[in-house]
Enzyme design. Structure first.
Site: not given
Ligand code: 13P
Length: 249
Positions: A9, A95, A164
């Protein structure tokens, strides 16, 4: 057996030339990776060029968001049909950055999932708790509500869930394997309430400060089926290592 799924992403990063440059190194480096589904989610502005450059590769294209209406007077928005038309196979929905900065509520997330699936897109559905919620012992409550509201009326087909934890995103603080496994097992249990045995086939990705160093231990968890990678996916050499995590064992 769930096939691992690893997606980049890029968030609001990379110009057209940076997109081209990344893909020209990435495609040949991972062309022999057959046992992992790989996806790239560039910003909207890079989708066309990415689509063109990923043709005939083993890499799937994903969008980072989509609106739920099919067309019309919605300035600035992009429809599922447009995402499909440009060559996307997947779309990220819900997200935490969209929830946090653009006030996306579970109901909106649900409408987006319904609409994306109607257009034939696979959905990477993101959920996760904040630090305050974790500290207050509310992690499972948050996940339970996000799953119930976000997936209301949605069948199991082509849904990928991304856990996440907000406190792990962009902070360098990864969930431990134990924390990740505990949350993923809980998510699978909740998916079981919705989809019965089919929940065993749904891939649950971990996202939050994934790096080439920690991908191996995360992927060793029984219910971690892949990763959604932000920061570490911007450098091609890092993302190649993450996709090839099996070689690092
Ligand atoms: P990071 O890998 O930068 O912590 O971001 C994770 C994320 O939000 C992927 O969607």
């Amino acid at each position: 057996m769930r096939k691992p799924f690893i997606a980049a992403n890029w968030k609001m990063n990379k110009t057209l030339s940076e997109t081209r440059e990344f893909i020209s190194s990435f495609v040949p480096a991972v062309k022999d990776v057959k046992d992992v589904d790989i996806a790239l989610a560039p910003p909207f502005t890079s989708l066309a060029i990415a689509s063109e450059n990923l043709k005939n590769s083993n890499i799937l294209l994903a969008a980072q968001d989509v609106f739920y209406e099919e067309k019309g007077a919605y300035t600035g928005e992009v429809s599922p049909l447009m995402i499909v038309d440009i060559g996307c196979r997947y779309v990220i929905i819900g997200h935490s950055e969209r929830r946090q900065y653009f006030n996306e509520a579970d109901e909106v997330v649900n409408k987006k999932i319904v609409s994306a699936k109607k257009a034939g897109l696979g959905v990477i559905f993101c959920i996760g708790e904040s630090l305050a919620e974790r500290d207050a012992g509310k992690t499972f409550d948050v996940l339970q509500k996000e799953i119930a509201d976000g997936l209301k009326g949605i069948d199991d087909k082509d849904i990928v869930v991304a856990y996440e934890p907000i406190w792990a995103i962009g902070t360098g603080k990864t969930a431990t394997s134990e924390q990740a496994q505990e949350a993923h097992a809980y998510i699978r249990e909740r998916l079981g309430f919705l989809y019965g045995n089919k929940a065993d086939e749904i891939r649950i990705l971990y996202g939050g400060s994934v790096t080439p160093e920690n991908i191996g231990s995360l992927m060793a968890c029984k219910d971690v089926d892949g990763a959604l990678v932000g920061g570490a996916s911007l450098k091609v050499e890092n993302f190649i290592k993450i996709v090839k995590f099996k070689e690092g064992k």
